[in-house]
Scaffold this motif. Structure first.
Motif, PDB file in Angstrom:
ATOM      1  N   ARG A  64       0.671  -1.306   0.148  1.00 41.81           N
ATOM      2  CA  ARG A  64      -0.091   0.122   0.326  1.00 41.81           C
ATOM      3  C   ARG A  64       0.626   1.510  -0.161  1.00 41.81           C
ATOM      4  NH1 ARG A  64      -4.117  -0.834   5.081  1.00 41.81           N
ATOM      5  NH2 ARG A  64      -5.466   1.153   4.000  1.00 41.81           N
ATOM      6  N   THR A  84       1.412   3.919  -3.045  1.00 33.62           N
ATOM      7  CA  THR A  84       0.794   5.588  -2.763  1.00 33.62           C
ATOM      8  C   THR A  84       1.794   6.585  -3.238  1.00 33.62           C
ATOM      9  OG1 THR A  84      -0.612   4.842  -0.476  1.00 33.62           O
ATOM     10  CG2 THR A  84       0.495   6.994  -0.864  1.00 33.62           C
ATOM     11  N   LEU A 116      -5.066  10.291   0.298  1.00 33.45           N
ATOM     12  CA  LEU A 116      -4.898   9.127   1.784  1.00 33.45           C
ATOM     13  C   LEU A 116      -5.830   8.014   1.131  1.00 33.45           C
ATOM     14  CD1 LEU A 116      -5.566   8.147   5.067  1.00 33.45           C
ATOM     15  CD2 LEU A 116      -7.814  10.023   4.707  1.00 33.45           C
ATOM     16  N   ALA A 117      -6.875   8.436   0.148  1.00 34.73           N
ATOM     17  CA  ALA A 117      -7.836   7.159  -0.097  1.00 34.73           C
ATOM     18  C   ALA A 117      -7.216   5.961  -1.530  1.00 34.73           C
ATOM     19  CB  ALA A 117      -8.833   8.277  -1.478  1.00 34.73           C
ATOM     20  N   LYS A 144      -6.162   3.954   0.889  1.00 34.31           N
ATOM     21  CA  LYS A 144      -6.887   2.769   1.628  1.00 34.31           C
ATOM     22  C   LYS A 144      -7.543   1.892   0.303  1.00 34.31           C
ATOM     23  CE  LYS A 144      -9.324   5.827   5.018  1.00 34.31           C
ATOM     24  NZ  LYS A 144      -9.315   6.794   5.507  1.00 34.31           N
ATOM     25  N   GLY A 145      -6.771   1.912  -0.968  1.00 31.05           N
ATOM     26  CA  GLY A 145      -7.093   1.207  -2.132  1.00 31.05           C
ATOM     27  C   GLY A 145      -8.312   1.489  -3.115  1.00 31.05           C
TER      28      GLY A 145
END
Length: 65
Positions: free
Chosen positions: A37, A41, A57-58, A61-62
């Motif tokens: 992750r 990012t 952040l989105a 979070k995936g």
């Protein structure tokens, strides 16, 4: 729980039962998912230098932007 936290809580791995070994391995697998992750990012941030915190952040979070 991280692998290091697990070891601190459960002591010497030689004394662990089978369930503790399984739980430790699950904790280790979780570290790989977090690393993936973070890498995804970081790549997004590199490709989108003006990205907002919400967008970053989105992605973490995936979400796919």
């Amino acid at each position: 729980m991280t692998p290091a936290e697990f070891r601190a809580a459960h002591g010497d791995p030689q004394s662990w039962c089978g369930a503790e070994v399984d739980e430790y391995l699950v904790a280790c697998d979780g570290i790989g998912a977090i690393r993936a992750r973070l890498e995804r990012t970081a790549a997004y941030i590199d490709a989108h230098p003006g990205a907002t915190s919400a967008e970053i952040l989105a992605v973490f979070k995936g979400g796919a932007l």
